[in-house]
Design a protein around this motif. Structure first.
Motif, PDB file in Angstrom:
ATOM      1  N   SER A  46      -7.220  -0.347  -0.482  1.00  0.00           N
ATOM      2  CA  SER A  46      -7.539   0.815  -1.320  1.00  0.00           C
ATOM      3  C   SER A  46      -7.246   2.124  -0.594  1.00  0.00           C
ATOM      4  O   SER A  46      -6.869   3.118  -1.215  1.00  0.00           O
ATOM      5  N   GLY A  47      -7.377   2.140   0.732  1.00  0.00           N
ATOM      6  CA  GLY A  47      -7.009   3.326   1.500  1.00  0.00           C
ATOM      7  C   GLY A  47      -5.528   3.620   1.403  1.00  0.00           C
ATOM      8  O   GLY A  47      -5.118   4.776   1.306  1.00  0.00           O
ATOM      9  N   GLY A  48      -4.710   2.583   1.423  1.00  0.00           N
ATOM     10  CA  GLY A  48      -3.266   2.771   1.252  1.00  0.00           C
ATOM     11  C   GLY A  48      -2.921   3.298  -0.122  1.00  0.00           C
ATOM     12  O   GLY A  48      -2.093   4.213  -0.263  1.00  0.00           O
ATOM     13  N   VAL A  49      -3.565   2.761  -1.136  1.00  0.00           N
ATOM     14  CA  VAL A  49      -3.322   3.232  -2.504  1.00  0.00           C
ATOM     15  C   VAL A  49      -3.803   4.676  -2.659  1.00  0.00           C
ATOM     16  O   VAL A  49      -3.111   5.515  -3.242  1.00  0.00           O
ATOM     17  N   PHE A  50      -4.979   4.971  -2.108  1.00  0.00           N
ATOM     18  CA  PHE A  50      -5.528   6.321  -2.198  1.00  0.00           C
ATOM     19  C   PHE A  50      -4.612   7.332  -1.494  1.00  0.00           C
ATOM     20  O   PHE A  50      -4.376   8.431  -2.011  1.00  0.00           O
ATOM     21  N   GLY A  51      -4.086   6.973  -0.326  1.00  0.00           N
ATOM     22  CA  GLY A  51      -3.168   7.856   0.391  1.00  0.00           C
ATOM     23  C   GLY A  51      -1.897   8.109  -0.400  1.00  0.00           C
ATOM     24  O   GLY A  51      -1.362   9.219  -0.390  1.00  0.00           O
ATOM     25  N   TYR A  52      -1.413   7.088  -1.097  1.00  0.00           N
ATOM     26  CA  TYR A  52      -0.218   7.259  -1.911  1.00  0.00           C
ATOM     27  C   TYR A  52      -0.496   8.153  -3.117  1.00  0.00           C
ATOM     28  O   TYR A  52       0.293   9.041  -3.435  1.00  0.00           O
ATOM     29  N   VAL A  53      -1.624   7.931  -3.775  1.00  0.00           N
ATOM     30  CA  VAL A  53      -1.955   8.719  -4.969  1.00  0.00           C
ATOM     31  C   VAL A  53      -2.216  10.176  -4.593  1.00  0.00           C
ATOM     32  O   VAL A  53      -1.765  11.094  -5.282  1.00  0.00           O
ATOM     33  N   LYS A  54      -2.932  10.396  -3.496  1.00  0.00           N
ATOM     34  CA  LYS A  54      -3.309  11.758  -3.116  1.00  0.00           C
ATOM     35  C   LYS A  54      -2.126  12.571  -2.590  1.00  0.00           C
ATOM     36  O   LYS A  54      -1.957  13.729  -2.963  1.00  0.00           O
ATOM     37  N   THR A  55      -1.328  11.968  -1.701  1.00  0.00           N
ATOM     38  CA  THR A  55      -0.266  12.736  -1.052  1.00  0.00           C
ATOM     39  C   THR A  55       1.139  12.243  -1.375  1.00  0.00           C
ATOM     40  O   THR A  55       2.105  12.870  -0.955  1.00  0.00           O
ATOM     41  N   GLY A  56       1.265  11.125  -2.073  1.00  0.00           N
ATOM     42  CA  GLY A  56       2.585  10.575  -2.356  1.00  0.00           C
ATOM     43  C   GLY A  56       3.215   9.903  -1.145  1.00  0.00           C
ATOM     44  O   GLY A  56       4.425   9.697  -1.107  1.00  0.00           O
ATOM     45  N   SER A  57       2.401   9.540  -0.163  1.00  0.00           N
ATOM     46  CA  SER A  57       2.887   8.941   1.077  1.00  0.00           C
ATOM     47  C   SER A  57       3.240   7.471   0.875  1.00  0.00           C
ATOM     48  O   SER A  57       2.363   6.639   0.655  1.00  0.00           O
ATOM     49  N   VAL A  58       4.525   7.185   0.962  1.00  0.00           N
ATOM     50  CA  VAL A  58       4.983   5.797   0.856  1.00  0.00           C
ATOM     51  C   VAL A  58       4.544   5.016   2.093  1.00  0.00           C
ATOM     52  O   VAL A  58       4.258   3.817   2.014  1.00  0.00           O
ATOM     53  N   THR A  59       4.436   5.691   3.238  1.00  0.00           N
ATOM     54  CA  THR A  59       3.978   5.040   4.461  1.00  0.00           C
ATOM     55  C   THR A  59       2.560   4.520   4.294  1.00  0.00           C
ATOM     56  O   THR A  59       2.233   3.428   4.763  1.00  0.00           O
TER      57      THR A  59
END
Length: 137
Positions: A46-59
């Motif tokens: 969920s942290g990976g998904v949240f990081g992608y949703v919030k900042t658009g970070s594919v990493t």
């Protein structure tokens, strides 16, 4: 009448038919579920998904999927054999190191401090498992 309830690890049967074998469906397996491991897996993914949703970070989503998948595999292995902690220990150790370094550089609790803390707790839990149970050769 024969009533069966399937639970994750155990099949319980209640038979009202006289003479029926009540122990026939007693225990499917005796594995205990590693709830802490699965919770840690959910936190990483969920942290990976949240990081992608919030900042658009594919990493973020790639790292969340990779380490979440490895943590899930480790939790599954610990659930099947409580002595098989190596995948879980390696995953939580690597995430602890990576996110601890990121927390040290940024001094921001979210998300690096939270993930480093959760990973350290998992390393501690798994380390205690190693110390409590002697390994069989």
């Amino acid at each position: 009448m024969f009533v069966c309830v399937l639970q994750p690890q155990l099949v319980l049967c209640n038979s009202s038919v006289p003479g029926s074998p009540s122990g026939m469906f007693a225990s499917v397996s005796n594995m205990s579920v590693d709830w802490a491991g699965y919770g840690y897996t959910a936190l990483i993914a969920s942290g990976g998904v949240f990081g992608y949703v919030k900042t658009g970070s594919v990493t973020s989503i790639a790292a969340g999927a990779l380490f979440g998948g490895l943590a899930g595999l480790g939790a599954y292995q610990v659930s099947n054999d409580p002595n098989n902690i190596w995948v879980s220990l390696a995953t939580s150790g690597v995430v602890s190191g990576l996110m601890g370094n990121r927390f040290y550089r940024s001094r921001k609790f979210m998300p690096a401090g939270l993930m480093a803390g959760a990973s350290l707790l998992m390393v501690g839990k798994l380390g205690m498992t190693l110390l409590q149970k002697p390994q069989e050769s």
